[in-house]
Scaffold this active site. Structure first.
Site, mmCIF file in Angstrom:
data_model
loop_
_atom_site.group_PDB
_atom_site.id
_atom_site.type_symbol
_atom_site.label_atom_id
_atom_site.label_comp_id
_atom_site.label_asym_id
_atom_site.label_seq_id
_atom_site.Cartn_x
_atom_site.Cartn_y
_atom_site.Cartn_z
ATOM 1 N N GLY A 40 1.395 -7.057 -1.440
ATOM 2 C CA GLY A 40 0.134 -7.248 -0.736
ATOM 3 C C GLY A 40 -1.072 -7.483 -1.620
ATOM 4 N N HIS A 97 -6.514 -3.874 -10.089
ATOM 5 C CA HIS A 97 -7.388 -2.834 -9.534
ATOM 6 C C HIS A 97 -6.508 -1.685 -9.086
ATOM 7 C CE1 HIS A 97 -6.456 -5.956 -6.555
ATOM 8 N NE2 HIS A 97 -6.321 -4.974 -5.671
#
Ligand code: AMP
Ligand code: ZN
Length: 113
Positions: A92, A99
């Site tokens: 995803g 991050h």
């Protein structure tokens, strides 16, 4: 510079910052999935965790320790929290600048969806 998180790191695009130093930046996710949902990023552009090298080991450690420090600062150290990197399509990943998602404040299901 087309990368969204590089533009946030440079200050070109505003973000709700919660921590910043010379190497890393942490800001609130624009679409939070938990009461606490912070993204911890390196200021330098690295597209995915597949692109990490030995030279990045200290930086990755700093991302994780920053997430832990923020969780503690917000009172979630004992309750618990999740810190996760999504890598590529099936996980995803939508922004191709690494991050660390820091999620806390609700019971988080396992296995993740
Ligand atoms: P991922 O799907 O792992 O690549 O995560 C990307 C995250 O970035 C998502 O949780 C988005 O909600 C978040 N996001 C996208 N644009 C922004 C923005 N401008 N400011 C803060 N968070 C953002
Ligand atoms: Zn970038």
């Amino acid at each position: 510079m087309s990368c969204l998180f590089c533009r946030i790191a440079s200050g070109e695009i505003p973000a709700s910052k919660v921590y910043e130093d010379t190497d890393v930046l942490a800001f609130n996710d624009i679409n939070p999935q938990a009461p606490l949902h912070v993204l911890v990023i390196p200021k330098q552009h690295i597209a995915t965790t597949n692109d990490l090298t030995e030279a990045d080991e200290a930086l990755v450690g700093k991302l994780v320790r920053t997430a832990a420090a923020l969780a503690a600062q917000k009172g979630y150290a004992d309750r618990g929290y999740r810190a996760v990197f999504n890598c590529n399509a099936e996980a995803g990943q939508t922004v191709f600048h690494i991050h660390l998602h820091l999620l806390a404040g609700r019971s988080l299901g396992w296995p993740p969806g």
